[in-house]
Design a protein around this motif. Structure first.
Motif, PDB file in Angstrom:
ATOM      1  N   LEU A 171       0.839  -1.207   0.000  1.00 42.68           N
ATOM      2  CA  LEU A 171       0.000   0.000   0.000  1.00 42.68           C
ATOM      3  C   LEU A 171       0.869   1.250   0.000  1.00 42.68           C
ATOM      4  CD1 LEU A 171      -2.995   1.006   0.250  1.00 42.68           C
ATOM      5  CD2 LEU A 171      -2.589   1.065   2.725  1.00 42.68           C
ATOM      6  N   ALA A 172       1.900   1.266   0.816  1.00 38.34           N
ATOM      7  CA  ALA A 172       2.804   2.420   0.880  1.00 38.34           C
ATOM      8  C   ALA A 172       3.479   2.664  -0.462  1.00 38.34           C
ATOM      9  CB  ALA A 172       3.847   2.203   1.970  1.00 38.34           C
ATOM     10  N   VAL A 173       3.896   1.603  -1.108  1.00 37.83           N
ATOM     11  CA  VAL A 173       4.575   1.742  -2.399  1.00 37.83           C
ATOM     12  C   VAL A 173       3.616   2.263  -3.463  1.00 37.83           C
ATOM     13  CG1 VAL A 173       5.713   0.443  -4.243  1.00 37.83           C
ATOM     14  CG2 VAL A 173       6.311   0.008  -1.854  1.00 37.83           C
ATOM     15  N   HIS A 175       1.138   4.255  -2.977  1.00 36.18           N
ATOM     16  CA  HIS A 175       0.732   5.634  -2.681  1.00 36.18           C
ATOM     17  C   HIS A 175       1.878   6.364  -1.992  1.00 36.18           C
ATOM     18  CE1 HIS A 175      -3.413   4.616  -3.721  1.00 36.18           C
ATOM     19  NE2 HIS A 175      -3.245   3.504  -3.013  1.00 36.18           N
ATOM     20  N   PRO A 176       2.953   6.649  -2.712  1.00 38.35           N
ATOM     21  CA  PRO A 176       4.145   7.233  -2.087  1.00 38.35           C
ATOM     22  C   PRO A 176       3.942   8.639  -1.537  1.00 38.35           C
ATOM     23  CG  PRO A 176       4.343   7.251  -4.485  1.00 38.35           C
ATOM     24  CD  PRO A 176       3.126   6.427  -4.160  1.00 38.35           C
ATOM     25  N   GLY A 177       2.875   9.311  -1.952  1.00 36.85           N
ATOM     26  CA  GLY A 177       2.624  10.659  -1.455  1.00 36.85           C
ATOM     27  C   GLY A 177       1.900  10.712  -0.137  1.00 36.85           C
ATOM     28  N   THR A 178       1.461   9.577   0.383  1.00 38.59           N
ATOM     29  CA  THR A 178       0.748   9.530   1.661  1.00 38.59           C
ATOM     30  C   THR A 178       1.665   8.944   2.734  1.00 38.59           C
ATOM     31  OG1 THR A 178      -1.415   9.283   0.599  1.00 38.59           O
ATOM     32  CG2 THR A 178      -1.241   8.577   2.898  1.00 38.59           C
ATOM     33  N   LEU A 179       1.912   9.719   3.768  1.00 38.47           N
ATOM     34  CA  LEU A 179       2.740   9.247   4.873  1.00 38.47           C
ATOM     35  C   LEU A 179       1.965   8.247   5.713  1.00 38.47           C
ATOM     36  CD1 LEU A 179       5.443   9.651   6.513  1.00 38.47           C
ATOM     37  CD2 LEU A 179       4.104  11.217   7.962  1.00 38.47           C
ATOM     38  N   ILE A 180       2.575   7.103   5.982  1.00 37.24           N
ATOM     39  CA  ILE A 180       2.015   6.113   6.901  1.00 37.24           C
ATOM     40  C   ILE A 180       2.817   6.157   8.187  1.00 37.24           C
ATOM     41  CG2 ILE A 180       1.714   3.642   7.352  1.00 37.24           C
ATOM     42  CD1 ILE A 180       1.161   3.235   4.402  1.00 37.24           C
ATOM     43  N   VAL A 181       2.122   6.269   9.305  1.00 36.87           N
ATOM     44  CA  VAL A 181       2.745   6.259  10.623  1.00 36.87           C
ATOM     45  C   VAL A 181       2.364   4.948  11.310  1.00 36.87           C
ATOM     46  CG1 VAL A 181       3.032   7.452  12.817  1.00 36.87           C
ATOM     47  CG2 VAL A 181       2.532   8.777  10.739  1.00 36.87           C
ATOM     48  N   ILE A 182       3.311   4.042  11.443  1.00 31.71           N
ATOM     49  CA  ILE A 182       3.037   2.760  12.098  1.00 31.71           C
ATOM     50  C   ILE A 182       2.868   2.990  13.589  1.00 31.71           C
ATOM     51  CG2 ILE A 182       3.962   0.465  12.608  1.00 31.71           C
ATOM     52  CD1 ILE A 182       3.136   0.906   9.665  1.00 31.71           C
ATOM     53  N   ASN A 183       1.737   2.558  14.115  1.00 33.71           N
ATOM     54  CA  ASN A 183       1.427   2.744  15.534  1.00 33.71           C
ATOM     55  C   ASN A 183       1.980   1.608  16.386  1.00 33.71           C
ATOM     56  OD1 ASN A 183      -1.891   4.356  15.641  1.00 33.71           O
ATOM     57  ND2 ASN A 183      -0.011   4.944  14.604  1.00 33.71           N
ATOM     58  N   HIS A 184       2.310   1.945  17.606  1.00 35.80           N
ATOM     59  CA  HIS A 184       2.562   0.980  18.681  1.00 35.80           C
ATOM     60  C   HIS A 184       3.619  -0.079  18.329  1.00 35.80           C
ATOM     61  CE1 HIS A 184      -0.518   3.138  20.528  1.00 35.80           C
ATOM     62  NE2 HIS A 184      -1.564   2.450  20.136  1.00 35.80           N
ATOM     63  N   THR A 185       4.701   0.419  17.703  1.00 38.98           N
ATOM     64  CA  THR A 185       5.871  -0.421  17.448  1.00 38.98           C
ATOM     65  C   THR A 185       5.513  -1.654  16.626  1.00 38.98           C
ATOM     66  OG1 THR A 185       6.284   0.151  19.797  1.00 38.98           O
ATOM     67  CG2 THR A 185       8.038  -0.970  18.625  1.00 38.98           C
ATOM     68  N   GLY A 186       4.423  -1.562  15.850  1.00 38.66           N
ATOM     69  CA  GLY A 186       4.034  -2.687  15.008  1.00 38.66           C
ATOM     70  C   GLY A 186       3.304  -3.801  15.728  1.00 38.66           C
ATOM     71  N   MET A 187       2.920  -3.592  16.983  1.00 38.27           N
ATOM     72  CA  MET A 187       2.085  -4.528  17.740  1.00 38.27           C
ATOM     73  C   MET A 187       2.598  -5.978  17.719  1.00 38.27           C
ATOM     74  SD  MET A 187      -0.673  -2.811  19.022  1.00 38.27           S
ATOM     75  CE  MET A 187      -2.141  -3.830  19.064  1.00 38.27           C
ATOM     76  N   PRO A 188       3.781  -6.229  18.284  1.00 39.51           N
ATOM     77  CA  PRO A 188       4.315  -7.601  18.321  1.00 39.51           C
ATOM     78  C   PRO A 188       3.615  -8.455  19.383  1.00 39.51           C
ATOM     79  CG  PRO A 188       5.813  -6.111  19.458  1.00 39.51           C
ATOM     80  CD  PRO A 188       4.722  -5.251  18.879  1.00 39.51           C
ATOM     81  N   ASN A 211       8.106   6.536   2.676  1.00 42.22           N
ATOM     82  CA  ASN A 211       6.939   7.253   3.192  1.00 42.22           C
ATOM     83  C   ASN A 211       6.309   6.556   4.395  1.00 42.22           C
ATOM     84  OD1 ASN A 211       6.206   5.205   1.263  1.00 42.22           O
ATOM     85  ND2 ASN A 211       4.120   6.002   1.228  1.00 42.22           N
ATOM     86  N   VAL A 212       7.080   5.706   5.074  1.00 39.69           N
ATOM     87  CA  VAL A 212       6.610   5.042   6.296  1.00 39.69           C
ATOM     88  C   VAL A 212       7.535   5.418   7.444  1.00 39.69           C
ATOM     89  CG1 VAL A 212       6.045   2.848   7.410  1.00 39.69           C
ATOM     90  CG2 VAL A 212       5.730   3.102   4.923  1.00 39.69           C
ATOM     91  N   VAL A 213       6.935   5.834   8.558  1.00 41.57           N
ATOM     92  CA  VAL A 213       7.668   6.108   9.794  1.00 41.57           C
ATOM     93  C   VAL A 213       7.008   5.301  10.910  1.00 41.57           C
ATOM     94  CG1 VAL A 213       8.321   8.426   9.012  1.00 41.57           C
ATOM     95  CG2 VAL A 213       6.262   8.142  10.402  1.00 41.57           C
ATOM     96  N   ALA A 214       7.665   5.235  12.051  1.00 41.43           N
ATOM     97  CA  ALA A 214       7.156   4.376  13.122  1.00 41.43           C
ATOM     98  C   ALA A 214       7.103   5.111  14.458  1.00 41.43           C
ATOM     99  CB  ALA A 214       8.020   3.123  13.260  1.00 41.43           C
TER     100      ALA A 214
END
Length: 295
Positions: A171-173, A175-188, A211-214
């Motif tokens: 999805l990120a690839v 839509h490279p113009g939309t920033l994705i912020v991964i919540n909660h350390t990726g929920m392991p 375009n993905v940050v965590a």
């Protein structure tokens, strides 16, 4: 860590006296899912409560993340009516798979403090862990709604499980113009060797998209009796994957208040990253959130 300048990249407020707006909190306070007994947080939690919890630190800004409200626009209106600069930014709710997705996205975007949208997408085969009845990342209606975020210049806060990270990367690839912020350390949440490997590989894969940050947050939800040592490998792998320019710390208060105090949480974060330079620490605790959330 005392008096370090912090931007808390993930917290919630609610005023239960305003009416029935948080069924997940108000209907089942004894808890039936992964969070455990919710009764200690089934009370109003506002700016004064938050500032009391964070008194040992200098909160220079904060980001309020939607708290799964029944009426998303009412929540945003209430938040924007609060006095002061906390919260500084808001990530509102919109059901991207709903028939009125664009109307809701546009309405949220009309509030100056709204920087992004969140709709929890955690799907798991274990009914105790799942937040959704089906995997929204495979739902054509949801994917269609997601495409609208770029039109309104909004980021997306993505709360997901490791098993969904491959789909999130695709999805990120797309839509490279939309920033994705991964919540909660990726929920392991799955702590067997396969689950840990899936999380570790998934975080690396997500980080390969620029375009993905965590956000390093929410670890108490998957480790109710956490210690500095128990969360250390997850914090350090997130930083190793995304780098010190693309991670942010968040409290997830008052939810993670169930599992420890703000001071103990941020003291643990501070101890884990003590070997990083002061500039790197400042980026992770403050500057990155200002930049990524455009505060």
């Amino acid at each position: 860590m005392a008096r370090r300048k912090i931007v808390d990249a993930h917290h919630h407020f609610w005023d239960l006296g305003r009416g029935y707006n948080y069924p997940w909190l108000q209907d089942k306070p004894s808890g039936e899912g992964m969070l455990g007994d919710l009764s200690p947080i089934v009370r109003d939690y506002g700016v004064a409560d938050y500032l009391a919890d964070t008194a040992e630190y200098e909160i220079v800004a904060s980001v309020h993340i939607e708290a799964v409200p029944r009426d998303p626009l009412e929540e945003t209106r209430w938040l924007t009516s609060l006095d002061g600069d906390i919260p500084t930014g808001i990530v509102g709710f919109a059901a991207l798979n709903g028939p009125d997705a664009e109307r809701m996205i546009a309405a949220q975007a009309g509030f100056a403090k709204v920087k992004g949208i969140r709709q929890i997408v955690n799907w798991h085969q274990n009914p105790r862990l799942t937040f959704t009845p089906h995997d929204l990342l495979a739902d054509p209606a949801w994917l269609s709604g997601y495409r609208l975020l770029g039109k309104y210049d909004l980021s997306f806060d993505m709360q997901l499980y490791p098993g969904q990270m491959d789909a999130a990367h695709r999805l990120a690839v797309r839509h490279p113009g939309t920033l994705i912020v991964i919540n909660h350390t990726g929920m392991p949440a799955d702590r067997d060797p396969h689950g840990i490997a899936l999380w570790r590989d998934g975080m690396k894969q997500l980080a390969s998209a620029e375009n993905v940050v965590a956000k390093i947050s929410g670890l108490g939800m998957v480790d109710h009796h956490w210690t500095t040592d128990s969360i250390r490998p997850f914090v350090l792998h997130a930083i190793d994957s995304f780098g010190t320019d693309r991670v942010m710390f968040g409290s997830n208060f008052p939810v993670d208040r169930l599992y420890g105090s703000f001071a103990s949480l941020y003291a643990a974060f501070g101890a884990i990253v003590a070997d990083f330079s002061e500039d790197e620490q400042d980026r992770m605790f403050r500057a990155n959130a200002l930049r990524h959330y455009r505060l």
